[in-house]
Design a protein around this motif. Structure first.
Motif, short mmCIF file in Angstrom:
data_model
loop_
_atom_site.label_atom_id
_atom_site.label_comp_id
_atom_site.label_asym_id
_atom_site.label_seq_id
_atom_site.Cartn_x
_atom_site.Cartn_y
_atom_site.Cartn_z
N HIS A 113 -1.59 0.87 4.12
CA HIS A 113 -0.27 0.22 4.47
C HIS A 113 0.70 1.09 5.46
CE1 HIS A 113 3.18 -2.67 3.79
NE2 HIS A 113 3.94 -1.27 3.63
N HIS A 117 2.40 0.79 9.03
CA HIS A 117 4.01 0.97 9.37
C HIS A 117 3.77 1.93 10.61
CE1 HIS A 117 6.59 -1.06 6.86
NE2 HIS A 117 5.78 -0.56 5.68
N ASP A 317 8.13 -5.33 5.93
CA ASP A 317 6.44 -5.49 5.95
C ASP A 317 5.89 -6.80 6.77
OD1 ASP A 317 6.00 -3.59 4.45
OD2 ASP A 317 5.95 -4.31 2.45
ZN ZN Z 1 5.96 -1.43 3.93
#
Ligand code: ZN
Ligand code: KG4
Length: 362
Positions: A113, A117, A317
């Motif tokens: 993750h 980003h 997100d």
């Molecule tokens: Zn995040």
């Protein structure tokens, strides 16, 4: 032309996107659960995984439709967030991706993750400074999300050296906790930003933790700052101040936001100077913050260091960033041949996955 369907379910957004050649967003669908979690004042893990189970199929379907993809088999690969995040939430995305990969006989890439980003800055979108160009290395990245605050040096795609990070709370976590302390809602970041607009950031002098500590040059500590706000609030209440007063809350929010921004920019500037990077990227939910964006622009604009911050919808997100990271990061480096060898059917989730660093961490 390589088209990847990416899935992201690490926290409280169910997201799917189709990305072409690592940069072009053909579709980007995000089903947020904010309303569901608001009454708990934060993300309730079991509620989050159950909602992912309900949302994942319609979200994937919509992402394929909007990208004009008729059959999953028309894609080149699938990508999914495997960690870090809430294990129960990650499992929903990983299992959905495995099912799709198996059914269409496609390679599946497990994505970190945090790498997602980072690569949000490579997507062709209208953010601050535009997308990162191909020859941007060495490059400094500041990741500021709800779970992480890290300063990372990149020498090439997928090559990370961690310079430092938070010793306790992440920057986003501090925004959320301070918002709760001063009676603002969830999620705290946008609420603090809104309140701070009318506030005086000079009214309260809050600490800048670890700012002048050579032994923690690139580390952060936000828990002490949150405690300082707590003590300040108690003192003000003892003095008869009313936390229902919008002026007081605005001044508290502005003073807190200024302290966080100041620390983040100061540490970035030190790393930019020491490592002579060519570009600077900021990413993660907190990079949506208007004060941080303005401060970064004025600090680095004058130094002639191109700075990149994604548009707001790619700061928080989303799955588009996971597709970009699958293409550029890890072992693939934008090479579609490499992608074909991804062995994602065996992958597991990892709630505390770290960015895999290739050099000795500083
Ligand atoms: Zn995040
Ligand atoms: O990257 P993200 O969507 O999820 C994680 O990976 O954690 O980041 C969420 C965090 C939350 O703590 C939220 O309060 C913060 O980003 N955030 C903001 C703003 N928008 C979201 N913080 C400050 N200002 C904002 N405008």
């Amino acid at each position: 032309m390589t088209r990847i369907l990416a899935i992201e379910t690490s926290c409280d957004e169910t997201a799917a996107a189709v990305i072409e050649d690592g940069r072009h967003i053909l579709s980007n669908v995000v089903a947020t659960q904010i309303e569901l979690h608001r009454r708990f004042g934060g993300v309730f893990p079991e509620v989050a995984s159950r909602q992912h189970v309900l949302s994942i199929h319609p979200v994937v379907r919509q992402a394929l439709n909007e990208a004009g993809i008729e059959r999953v088999a028309d894609l080149d690969a699938l990508a999914v967030t495997m960690g870090p995040g809430l294990a129960g939430s990650l499992l929903v995305g990983v299992n959905a991706a495995k099912g799709l990969a198996l059914g269409a006989d496609l390679p599946l890439v497990g994505v970190n993750h945090l790498e997602g980003h980072i690569y949000s800055n490579w997507l062709a979108a209208d953010g601050l400074g535009g997308p990162v160009p191909d020859d941007a290395f060495p490059l400094l990245v500041l990741i500021v999300s709800g779970g992480h605050t890290e300063l990372v040096l990149m020498s090439d795609h997928g090559q990370y050296q961690r310079l430092g990070g938070t010793l306790d709370d992440a920057a986003g976590e501090a925004f959320d906790k301070v918002a709760r302390l001063v009676g603002l809602g969830f999620p705290g970041g946008p609420a603090i930003q809104r309140a701070a607009q009318e506030g005086d950031e000079q009214r309260f002098k809050l600490p800048r933790p670890l700012q002048n500590r050579p032994d923690h040059r690139y580390d952060f500590s936000f828990s002490g700052l949150k405690t300082a706000v707590l003590h300040l609030v108690r003192k003000l209440e003892k003095e008869g101040e009313d936390l229902g007063d919008a002026r007081l809350v605005a001044d508290l929010a502005a003073s807190f936001q200024a302290a966080v921004t100041d620390v983040l920019i100061t540490k970035c500037a030190a790393a930019v100077a020491e490592h002579q990077v060519r570009h600077l990227c900021i990413c993660g939910g907190v990079s949506a913050n208007a004060a941080l964006r303005a401060a970064a622009e004025s600090a680095f604009g004058g130094l002639n260091i191109p700075i990149h911050i994604p548009p707001i919808f790619l700061c928080t997100d989303n799955a588009a960033m996971i597709g970009a990271a699958a293409y550029y990061g890890g072992a693939y480096h934008g090479d579609a041949q490499n992608l074909q060898s991804a062995k994602g059917l065996a992958l597991d989730v990892s709630a505390s996955l770290r960015l895999s660093t290739t050099q000795k961490d500083g």
